[in-house]
Design a protein around this motif. Sequence first.
Motif, PDB file in Angstrom:
ATOM      1  N   SER A  85       1.772  -8.045  10.716  1.00  0.00           N
ATOM      2  CA  SER A  85       0.540  -7.355  11.767  1.00  0.00           C
ATOM      3  C   SER A  85       0.842  -5.916  11.934  1.00  0.00           C
ATOM      4  CB  SER A  85       0.469  -8.107  13.080  1.00  0.00           C
ATOM      5  OG  SER A  85       1.712  -8.131  13.668  1.00  0.00           O
ATOM      6  N   TRP A  86      -0.374  -5.250  12.508  1.00  0.00           N
ATOM      7  CA  TRP A  86      -0.007  -3.750  12.785  1.00  0.00           C
ATOM      8  C   TRP A  86       0.889  -3.584  14.012  1.00  0.00           C
ATOM      9  CZ3 TRP A  86      -5.530  -1.118  12.676  1.00  0.00           C
ATOM     10  CH2 TRP A  86      -6.184  -1.264  11.363  1.00  0.00           C
ATOM     11  N   LEU A  87       1.523  -2.586  14.158  1.00  0.00           N
ATOM     12  CA  LEU A  87       2.151  -2.067  15.145  1.00  0.00           C
ATOM     13  C   LEU A  87       1.068  -1.186  15.874  1.00  0.00           C
ATOM     14  CD1 LEU A  87       5.570  -0.945  14.115  1.00  0.00           C
ATOM     15  CD2 LEU A  87       5.105  -2.691  15.729  1.00  0.00           C
ATOM     16  N   GLY A  88       0.650  -1.739  17.120  1.00  0.00           N
ATOM     17  CA  GLY A  88      -0.682  -0.905  17.673  1.00  0.00           C
ATOM     18  C   GLY A  88      -0.120   0.548  18.401  1.00  0.00           C
ATOM     19  N   THR A  89      -1.133   1.152  18.986  1.00  0.00           N
ATOM     20  CA  THR A  89      -0.856   2.163  19.773  1.00  0.00           C
ATOM     21  C   THR A  89      -0.016   1.970  21.041  1.00  0.00           C
ATOM     22  OG1 THR A  89      -2.985   2.099  20.576  1.00  0.00           O
ATOM     23  CG2 THR A  89      -2.793   3.416  18.947  1.00  0.00           C
ATOM     24  N   ASP A  90       0.303   0.876  21.321  1.00  0.00           N
ATOM     25  CA  ASP A  90       1.004   0.361  22.731  1.00  0.00           C
ATOM     26  C   ASP A  90       2.349   0.077  22.333  1.00  0.00           C
ATOM     27  OD1 ASP A  90       0.214  -1.893  21.617  1.00  0.00           O
ATOM     28  OD2 ASP A  90      -0.099  -2.774  23.303  1.00  0.00           O
ATOM     29  N   ALA A  91       2.647  -0.024  20.680  1.00  0.00           N
ATOM     30  CA  ALA A  91       4.187  -0.550  20.413  1.00  0.00           C
ATOM     31  C   ALA A  91       5.004   0.753  20.290  1.00  0.00           C
ATOM     32  CB  ALA A  91       3.915  -1.273  18.965  1.00  0.00           C
ATOM     33  N   GLU A  92       6.141   0.203  21.068  1.00  0.00           N
ATOM     34  CA  GLU A  92       7.540   1.153  20.698  1.00  0.00           C
ATOM     35  C   GLU A  92       8.642   0.569  20.233  1.00  0.00           C
ATOM     36  OE1 GLU A  92       7.996   3.249  24.508  1.00  0.00           O
ATOM     37  OE2 GLU A  92       6.255   3.862  24.792  1.00  0.00           O
ATOM     38  N   GLN A  93       8.698   0.409  19.024  1.00  0.00           N
ATOM     39  CA  GLN A  93       9.623  -0.295  18.359  1.00  0.00           C
ATOM     40  C   GLN A  93       9.977  -0.184  16.816  1.00  0.00           C
ATOM     41  OE1 GLN A  93       6.868  -4.214  18.437  1.00  0.00           O
ATOM     42  NE2 GLN A  93       8.252  -4.567  17.031  1.00  0.00           N
ATOM     43  N   ALA A  94      11.013  -0.671  16.245  1.00  0.00           N
ATOM     44  CA  ALA A  94      11.338  -0.765  14.930  1.00  0.00           C
ATOM     45  C   ALA A  94      11.026  -2.246  14.481  1.00  0.00           C
ATOM     46  CB  ALA A  94      12.816  -0.370  14.504  1.00  0.00           C
ATOM     47  N   ARG A  95      10.249  -2.041  13.272  1.00  0.00           N
ATOM     48  CA  ARG A  95       9.992  -3.516  12.766  1.00  0.00           C
ATOM     49  C   ARG A  95      10.243  -3.453  11.173  1.00  0.00           C
ATOM     50  NH1 ARG A  95       4.224  -6.024  13.642  1.00  0.00           N
ATOM     51  NH2 ARG A  95       4.923  -5.912  15.636  1.00  0.00           N
ATOM     52  N   VAL A  96      10.854  -4.751  10.737  1.00  0.00           N
ATOM     53  CA  VAL A  96      11.079  -4.881   9.601  1.00  0.00           C
ATOM     54  C   VAL A  96      10.231  -5.584   8.539  1.00  0.00           C
ATOM     55  CG1 VAL A  96      13.225  -5.753   7.640  1.00  0.00           C
ATOM     56  CG2 VAL A  96      13.760  -4.684  10.011  1.00  0.00           C
ATOM     57  N   PHE A  97       9.837  -5.085   7.460  1.00  0.00           N
ATOM     58  CA  PHE A  97       8.911  -5.669   6.436  1.00  0.00           C
ATOM     59  C   PHE A  97       9.494  -6.121   5.208  1.00  0.00           C
ATOM     60  CE2 PHE A  97       6.574  -3.085   9.663  1.00  0.00           C
ATOM     61  CZ  PHE A  97       5.696  -3.851  10.024  1.00  0.00           C
ATOM     62  N   GLU A  98       9.271  -7.218   4.611  1.00  0.00           N
ATOM     63  CA  GLU A  98       9.410  -7.724   3.162  1.00  0.00           C
ATOM     64  C   GLU A  98       8.335  -7.262   2.489  1.00  0.00           C
ATOM     65  OE1 GLU A  98      12.105  -9.368   2.250  1.00  0.00           O
ATOM     66  OE2 GLU A  98      13.038  -9.843   4.058  1.00  0.00           O
ATOM     67  N   VAL A  99       8.508  -6.164   1.687  1.00  0.00           N
ATOM     68  CA  VAL A  99       7.710  -5.408   0.947  1.00  0.00           C
ATOM     69  C   VAL A  99       7.732  -5.876  -0.324  1.00  0.00           C
ATOM     70  CG1 VAL A  99       6.609  -3.305   0.377  1.00  0.00           C
ATOM     71  CG2 VAL A  99       7.644  -3.635   2.577  1.00  0.00           C
ATOM     72  N   PRO A 100       6.736  -6.161  -0.993  1.00  0.00           N
ATOM     73  CA  PRO A 100       6.571  -6.683  -2.464  1.00  0.00           C
ATOM     74  C   PRO A 100       6.811  -5.392  -3.209  1.00  0.00           C
ATOM     75  CG  PRO A 100       4.603  -6.994  -1.838  1.00  0.00           C
ATOM     76  CD  PRO A 100       5.453  -6.529  -0.720  1.00  0.00           C
ATOM     77  N   VAL A 101       7.569  -5.405  -4.592  1.00  0.00           N
ATOM     78  CA  VAL A 101       7.604  -4.447  -5.471  1.00  0.00           C
ATOM     79  C   VAL A 101       7.176  -4.972  -6.431  1.00  0.00           C
ATOM     80  CG1 VAL A 101       9.104  -2.655  -6.762  1.00  0.00           C
ATOM     81  CG2 VAL A 101       9.864  -3.583  -4.386  1.00  0.00           C
ATOM     82  N   ALA A 102       5.686  -4.162  -7.143  1.00  0.00           N
ATOM     83  CA  ALA A 102       5.104  -4.628  -7.941  1.00  0.00           C
ATOM     84  C   ALA A 102       5.289  -3.735  -9.399  1.00  0.00           C
ATOM     85  CB  ALA A 102       3.493  -4.885  -7.718  1.00  0.00           C
ATOM     86  N   THR A 103       4.938  -4.339 -10.294  1.00  0.00           N
ATOM     87  CA  THR A 103       4.874  -3.673 -11.650  1.00  0.00           C
ATOM     88  C   THR A 103       3.347  -3.672 -12.122  1.00  0.00           C
ATOM     89  OG1 THR A 103       5.632  -5.809 -12.971  1.00  0.00           O
ATOM     90  CG2 THR A 103       7.396  -4.175 -12.028  1.00  0.00           C
ATOM     91  N   GLY A 104       3.380  -3.289 -13.502  1.00  0.00           N
ATOM     92  CA  GLY A 104       2.125  -3.126 -14.218  1.00  0.00           C
ATOM     93  C   GLY A 104       0.984  -1.873 -13.693  1.00  0.00           C
ATOM     94  N   THR A 105      -0.006  -1.819 -14.280  1.00  0.00           N
ATOM     95  CA  THR A 105      -0.882  -0.588 -14.038  1.00  0.00           C
ATOM     96  C   THR A 105      -2.254  -1.234 -13.957  1.00  0.00           C
ATOM     97  OG1 THR A 105       0.401   0.657 -15.481  1.00  0.00           O
ATOM     98  CG2 THR A 105      -1.613   1.299 -15.079  1.00  0.00           C
ATOM     99  N   THR A 106      -2.916  -0.930 -12.787  1.00  0.00           N
ATOM    100  CA  THR A 106      -4.273  -1.283 -12.698  1.00  0.00           C
ATOM    101  C   THR A 106      -5.175  -0.388 -13.408  1.00  0.00           C
ATOM    102  OG1 THR A 106      -4.660   0.248 -10.915  1.00  0.00           O
ATOM    103  CG2 THR A 106      -3.626  -1.757 -10.183  1.00  0.00           C
ATOM    104  N   PRO A 107      -6.386  -0.929 -13.754  1.00  0.00           N
ATOM    105  CA  PRO A 107      -7.714  -0.375 -14.480  1.00  0.00           C
ATOM    106  C   PRO A 107      -7.707   1.015 -13.653  1.00  0.00           C
ATOM    107  CG  PRO A 107      -8.234  -2.580 -14.354  1.00  0.00           C
ATOM    108  CD  PRO A 107      -6.931  -2.198 -13.382  1.00  0.00           C
ATOM    109  N   TYR A 108      -7.566   0.950 -12.358  1.00  0.00           N
ATOM    110  CA  TYR A 108      -8.016   2.373 -11.792  1.00  0.00           C
ATOM    111  C   TYR A 108      -7.128   3.385 -12.119  1.00  0.00           C
ATOM    112  CZ  TYR A 108      -8.892   5.882  -8.181  1.00  0.00           C
ATOM    113  OH  TYR A 108      -9.205   6.766  -7.585  1.00  0.00           O
ATOM    114  N   VAL A 109      -5.700   2.784 -11.880  1.00  0.00           N
ATOM    115  CA  VAL A 109      -4.603   4.130 -12.431  1.00  0.00           C
ATOM    116  C   VAL A 109      -4.837   4.474 -13.863  1.00  0.00           C
ATOM    117  CG1 VAL A 109      -2.145   4.349 -12.659  1.00  0.00           C
ATOM    118  CG2 VAL A 109      -3.291   3.120 -10.531  1.00  0.00           C
ATOM    119  N   ARG A 110      -5.167   3.474 -14.820  1.00  0.00           N
ATOM    120  CA  ARG A 110      -5.436   3.888 -16.172  1.00  0.00           C
ATOM    121  C   ARG A 110      -6.415   4.631 -16.264  1.00  0.00           C
ATOM    122  NH1 ARG A 110      -4.902  -0.973 -18.005  1.00  0.00           N
ATOM    123  NH2 ARG A 110      -2.673  -0.932 -18.567  1.00  0.00           N
ATOM    124  N   PHE A 111      -7.648   4.364 -15.905  1.00  0.00           N
ATOM    125  CA  PHE A 111      -8.920   5.082 -16.297  1.00  0.00           C
ATOM    126  C   PHE A 111      -9.481   5.735 -15.436  1.00  0.00           C
ATOM    127  CE2 PHE A 111      -8.952   0.700 -18.220  1.00  0.00           C
ATOM    128  CZ  PHE A 111      -8.891   1.374 -19.510  1.00  0.00           C
TER     129      PHE A 111
END
Length: 521
Positions: free
Chosen positions: A445-471
């Motif tokens: 979820s978002w850290l809203g404008t009332d939040a004062e904290q540090a949060r850890v996220f599990e972020v996917p590391v993807a490969t490959g190239t989208t058509p938009y990046v290519r063309f």
Amino acid sequence: MKDLGQWLGSPWRRSVVAALAGALPVFAFPAPSWWWFAYVALVPWMLLVRSAPTGKRAALDGWSGGFGFLVAVHHWLLPSLTVFLFLIAALLGALWAPWGWLVRRFLGGTPGAGRVAGALCVLPSGWLMVELVRSWQGLGGPWGLLGSSQWQVPAALRLASVGGVWLLSFLVVTVNVAVTVLVAVRAARLPALAGLVATAAVGSAAWVWAPRPEVAGRARIAVVQPGVVTGADRRFAREEQLTRALAPRRLDLIVWGESSVGYDLAARPDLTRRLAALSRETGADLLVNVDAPRSDRPGVYKSSVLVGPEGLTGDRYDKMRLVPFGEYIPARSLLGWATSVGKAAGEDRRRGTEQVLMNAGHGLRIGPMICFETAFPDMSRKLAGDGAEVLVAQSSTSSFQRSWAPEQHASLAALRAAETGRAVVHATLTGDSAVYGASGRLIGSWLGTDAEQARVFEVPVATGTTPYVRFGDWPVRGALLVLAGWATAEGARALRLRRRVPAPPAPPARTVRESPVRHGR
């Protein structure tokens, strides 16, 4: 209807109505986020324009609607820009004048199937040209592109990976044109319905064909959001406190927001040592953001700086695209007085010269962007093409708390993630912070404008190239071809008509009668 037409007969009254109609699409953007409304939001505006008595009046309706659209989408800038917001909107609103003329040209009167088919191609193309021109950084940048209203629609995000936000804008306007015909022109409902079916079919085919990002792993990335803290020293101490609490976690990167450090780290070795100590405690590199005069060159820069266990790693990115009036004043010698009537920049920031990739700890390649730059599709596209595994955006919207700005800004990262097939970490000082996966879907979820904290996220590391990046921006190039083809056809048609019109008959030759010559006596 007759009474309404008479009421709209006043030029000023009609312009006000056009401005209000042009402002309607704002409800499709955050904070309301009525994404579905985008597909009909232009209909009242186009209904008004098609009823214009002349092409000149239609152009004025387009101009007035563009003014209303820009003021509505950027209304949160009013405390900072004051009167300049209306001046800029009036100037840029003129970009919609040709589009208004095109609306009347294709939809005015009782258009047949041919004109409706042309409208479904030419009017979205014309809208794309308006978005392209106003996307130039010197004119304010691509904030409020119509396609970006679809940031939370999974199907739209898939299409963004094919043609970027430009393709979404094109499709949204196409649907608006078809709905306008359905509402106003009963005789042309069949081609309008055919256009909607064709749009749905093409969109569905692209959705099925578009390759999905391939997740090769995950990175643990923490976002530190200190909230509204006055003073560079107090902010640094608060960020330090929040970061130290992350020590028990196994992390790959820690991200602080824009202007999180108010001093040049090369000139403040004490602060560098404190950051390096945090890196050793948490086991992760820190990406901080320095907003200060540089000690190695003149001027103030906003810079993403990577700090590791041994101190500065040498990885640094200087912000390239600055916010007009917010970070510099165009033609300061002429417009410098803006600082006395609003919150314009007291001193111009300097621009960086190139984008960079950074090698964070644990082999993670990140592509940094700063604040306003997440609005530009080409910047994230280049970073992904250069090999970035995760895009990181550092921002600060502390001047616009309790407005729609933080949510509008955070939503842009979803589009950039979908376009590039790379996760985007959007870290701010005061909210809203957000993280999106490689498909553009929100993680957690978002850290809203009332939040004062540090949060850890599990972020996917993807490969490959989208058509938009290519063309790249192929929808824009396609729109240019459509408009060029239409203009060529119109020119050829005008030439044929000119040749068919018979020349007016020559006037009968006048007989000159000679007068008798009188000889003198």
